[in-house]
Design a protein around this motif. Structure first.
Motif, PDB file in Angstrom:
ATOM      1  N   MET A 124      36.688  51.897  20.518  1.00 38.58           N
ATOM      2  CA  MET A 124      36.745  53.333  20.775  1.00 38.58           C
ATOM      3  C   MET A 124      35.819  53.758  21.919  1.00 38.58           C
ATOM      4  SD  MET A 124      39.020  54.901  18.892  1.00 38.58           S
ATOM      5  CE  MET A 124      38.501  56.617  18.730  1.00 38.58           C
ATOM      6  N   GLN A 125      34.941  52.882  22.338  1.00 36.96           N
ATOM      7  CA  GLN A 125      34.099  53.186  23.490  1.00 36.96           C
ATOM      8  C   GLN A 125      34.866  53.079  24.805  1.00 36.96           C
ATOM      9  OE1 GLN A 125      30.662  50.626  23.181  1.00 36.96           O
ATOM     10  NE2 GLN A 125      29.980  51.553  21.263  1.00 36.96           N
ATOM     11  N   ARG A 126      36.058  52.494  24.756  1.00 39.80           N
ATOM     12  CA  ARG A 126      36.911  52.414  25.939  1.00 39.80           C
ATOM     13  C   ARG A 126      37.725  53.700  26.052  1.00 39.80           C
ATOM     14  NH1 ARG A 126      37.262  47.142  27.778  1.00 39.80           N
ATOM     15  NH2 ARG A 126      39.138  47.592  29.018  1.00 39.80           N
ATOM     16  N   ASP A 127      37.721  54.298  27.233  1.00 39.37           N
ATOM     17  CA  ASP A 127      38.482  55.529  27.430  1.00 39.37           C
ATOM     18  C   ASP A 127      39.967  55.337  27.137  1.00 39.37           C
ATOM     19  OD1 ASP A 127      36.249  56.967  28.103  1.00 39.37           O
ATOM     20  OD2 ASP A 127      36.613  56.933  30.276  1.00 39.37           O
ATOM     21  N   THR A 128      40.485  54.149  27.468  1.00 34.94           N
ATOM     22  CA  THR A 128      41.910  53.895  27.253  1.00 34.94           C
ATOM     23  C   THR A 128      42.281  53.969  25.775  1.00 34.94           C
ATOM     24  OG1 THR A 128      41.470  51.512  27.178  1.00 34.94           O
ATOM     25  CG2 THR A 128      42.149  52.441  29.304  1.00 34.94           C
ATOM     26  N   VAL A 129      41.319  53.677  24.915  1.00 37.02           N
ATOM     27  CA  VAL A 129      41.550  53.729  23.464  1.00 37.02           C
ATOM     28  C   VAL A 129      41.229  55.111  22.923  1.00 37.02           C
ATOM     29  CG1 VAL A 129      40.903  52.770  21.216  1.00 37.02           C
ATOM     30  CG2 VAL A 129      41.085  51.259  23.212  1.00 37.02           C
TER      31      VAL A 129
END
Length: 219
Positions: A191-196
């Protein structure tokens, strides 16, 4: 090429979320068409996916591609200039495909059986659902992501189900963090990835959607 991409999807579909994450990872711009499945399936969906009649469907250059795992692999092959999704090693690639296939065959159907059952049968399916997630936690081990340090195909295959965890917990009366703490830690890293984080909907919004589906089934 990007202007020729259309995604037929439903916002709460964990399978559609896979495709949206993959497109975001590649930076592909596309037209999004929402399917309101509670109200029924559109003629367009039945036209582009006459076999399974399900979302997601990716339409690229006028040609439809169906089944989320297949679509994600297609995206990786077509837009191969950045952020590789599939492992490069043939064995690791085969393993990732195996476990995504395991996810596809196990999680949704087991959840659905738990959701629609009561009493002892409900408890049986709840235990089965938890055991599936425990298996997935076991193969994760102490790695940051399923691909080691790299976010990839198996991560994309599983992380959309995180948005459904609150529904699973509420209907099953259990806590995922207590049952699978490493899996929850992995989900938070994803969830730290913007894509997620920009793709996955709020868990309580998904739960409200589940309630609406239940009411529709009871009519």
């Amino acid at each position: 090429m990007e202007e020729e991409v259309v995604l037929l999807d439903a916002w709460a579909s964990m399978f559609g979320m896979r495709v949206r994450i993959a497109l975001a990872e590649k930076g592909v711009r596309y037209e999004y068409k929402e399917e309101y499945l509670i109200k029924g399936k559109s003629p367009f969906l039945l036209q582009v996916n006459p076999i399974h009649k399900q979302v997601p469907v990716l339409i690229h250059k006028g040609r439809p591609i169906c089944e989320s795992a297949i679509i994600v692999q297609y995206i990786d092959e077509v837009w191969n200039d950045k952020n590789p999704i599939m492992p490069s090693d043939p064995y690791e690639k085969a393993q990732a495909r195996f476990w995504v296939d395991f996810i596809d065959k196990k999680i949704y159907e087991t959840w659905r059986k738990m959701w629609l059952s009561e009493g002892e049968e409900h408890e049986t399916w709840k235990k089965e659902l938890i055991s599936i997630f425990k298996q997935l936690e076991e193969i994760l081990g102490d790695k940051a992501f399923y691909g080691g340090d790299t976010f990839g195909f198996l991560d994309i295959g599983l992380i959309p189900f995180y948005s459904w965890f609150y529904a699973y917990e509420t209907y099953g009366n259990f806590k995922m963090e207590a049952e699978c703490p490493k899996l929850i830690a992995w989900a938070k890293r994803c969830m730290q990835r913007d894509t997620v984080s920009k793709t996955l909907p709020d868990q309580k919004k998904v739960y409200d959607h589940v309630l609406a589906m239940r009411k529709a089934l009871e009519k």
